[in-house]
Design a protein around this motif. Structure first.
Motif, PDB file in Angstrom:
ATOM      1  N   LYS A 183       0.831  -1.208   0.000  1.00 33.21           N
ATOM      2  CA  LYS A 183       0.000   0.000   0.000  1.00 33.21           C
ATOM      3  C   LYS A 183       0.866   1.259   0.000  1.00 33.21           C
ATOM      4  N   LEU A 184       1.975   1.224   0.722  1.00 33.10           N
ATOM      5  CA  LEU A 184       2.876   2.378   0.718  1.00 33.10           C
ATOM      6  C   LEU A 184       3.556   2.535  -0.637  1.00 33.10           C
ATOM      7  N   SER A 243      -0.736   9.670   3.531  1.00 33.33           N
ATOM      8  CA  SER A 243       0.426  10.542   3.612  1.00 33.33           C
ATOM      9  C   SER A 243       1.548   9.771   4.293  1.00 33.33           C
ATOM     10  N   MET A 244       2.788  10.144   3.978  1.00 28.72           N
ATOM     11  CA  MET A 244       3.934   9.407   4.512  1.00 28.72           C
ATOM     12  C   MET A 244       5.138  10.336   4.588  1.00 28.72           C
ATOM     13  N   SER A 245       5.978  10.125   5.597  1.00 31.51           N
ATOM     14  CA  SER A 245       7.228  10.868   5.711  1.00 31.51           C
ATOM     15  C   SER A 245       8.182  10.076   6.589  1.00 31.51           C
ATOM     16  N   TYR A 246       9.435  10.050   6.196  1.00 31.58           N
ATOM     17  CA  TYR A 246      10.410   9.389   7.062  1.00 31.58           C
ATOM     18  C   TYR A 246      11.800   9.949   6.832  1.00 31.58           C
ATOM     19  N   LEU A 247      12.614   9.822   7.863  1.00 28.37           N
ATOM     20  CA  LEU A 247      13.990  10.280   7.852  1.00 28.37           C
ATOM     21  C   LEU A 247      14.923   9.088   7.695  1.00 28.37           C
ATOM     22  N   LYS A 248      16.110   9.340   7.145  1.00 31.18           N
ATOM     23  CA  LYS A 248      17.153   8.316   7.045  1.00 31.18           C
ATOM     24  C   LYS A 248      18.175   8.573   8.152  1.00 31.18           C
TER      25      LYS A 248
END
Length: 323
Positions: free
Chosen positions: A185-186, A236-241
């Protein structure tokens, strides 16, 4: 001065490549663990070439080319990269390396060469111009001081979570989301929204296998990948490395489904990751966006990001057999 020679790089050279790239542009340290993982897990259907330039048997530069499946690239573009150690920095040497690498990319079938360099690399900018590369796009880079803005960001993240909960939208992490097919889904959300990013060259949809492998990289813990759910659907999606060895924490991707835009979701999910970074003691976070991506640039400004030197995308169309 001794002549420069070139040799192919092997998987065991990944850590060395990360070191050379870091020595070339210290403002953007390359993580050796992530570099090796990227090398050993190539994207499906992509072509790669990796080399070292050496003088007196000592590496002075890392060079590489990468392109997607030619059948999906009408312009047959190929990205090239040259990382020359700053202690050996020389415009003419850079230009000769760019030429050498371009010839190999053309031999692989490339008809458009693309290269990035930072705005504060005058030698590289001059060398690319000397080899016929033209400026095409600009990527703005900025950083957020979490020591300065941390308390405010944590408060705003909490408020955003409460506000969206009242609208039936849940903010959670991939690790906490109990769904039968969360990564698929992502992926659908990622591929859909990627096409909305300002771009000149085609953006190839990512395969499930590549996306899943990328989400399981050691710099992307699932308890730090934030999503907004509406009726258990990611919107909605957000992420850091978080590099395991060296380098700043960096925004990997932030997006919102077109049907849910203008509701503050992108800022809200981004705030969750930033507040988490504050709690983890991260001093600063970097991000980059195309200069034409006005909505995200506006969000970054609201969050308190300050500009730092960005990146310039250069193109060179190849009309004969030489680069």
């Amino acid at each position: 001065m001794s002549a420069v020679t070139y040799r192919p790089a092997t998987l065991d050279d990944a850590e060395l490549a990360a070191d050379v790239m870091t020595a070339s542009y210290p403002a953007l340290p390359q993580d050796p663990v992530i570099t090796r993982r990227r090398w050993e897990s190539p994207r499906k259907g992509f072509g790669y070439g990796r080399f070292f330039a050496e003088r007196d048997a000592a590496p002075i530069a890392y060079l590489g080319w990468i392109h997607g499946p030619w059948e999906r690239l009408p312009d047959r573009h190929c990205e090239v990269e040259v990382w020359l150690d700053r202690k050996d920095l020389d415009r003419e040497l850079l230009a000769s390396m760019i030429e050498w690498l371009g010839e190999r990319a053309v031999a692989e079938g490339a008809r458009l060469l693309m290269c990035y360099c930072a705005e504060d690399e005058p030698e590289m900018l001059d060398a690319l111009a000397a080899r016929g590369y033209k400026r095409e796009r600009t990527e703005r880079v900025s950083e957020l001081d979490l020591r300065k803005h941390g308390a405010r960001l944590v408060a705003e993240a909490k408020q955003a979570c409460e506000t969206l909960a009242g609208e039936g939208i849940e903010l959670t992490t991939l690790a906490r989301w109990k769904d039968a097919t969360p990564i698929r889904k992502l992926l659908e959300l990622s591929n859909l929204t990627a096409q909305d990013m300002p771009h000149t060259l085609p953006i190839i949809d990512e395969t499930y296998e590549d996306f899943e492998r990328r989400l399981h990289a050691p710099d992307r813990p699932h308890d730090r990948i934030w999503i907004a759910l509406h009726d258990d659907r990611p919107v909605s999606m957000s992420y850091l490395k978080f590099p395991p060895v060296r380098g700043p924490v960096w925004t990997s991707y932030t997006c919102t489904h077109p049907a849910y835009r203008s509701r503050g979701l992108a800022k809200a999910v981004k705030l969750q990751g930033l507040a988490q970074a504050v709690e983890l003691g991260v001093p600063l976070v970097c991000t980059d966006n195309d200069s034409e991506n006005a909505p995200m640039l506006r969000i970054n400004q609201q969050l308190g990001y300050e500009p730092r030197p960005g990146f310039v995308e250069h193109h060179k169309r190849v009309t004969d057999t030489r680069a």
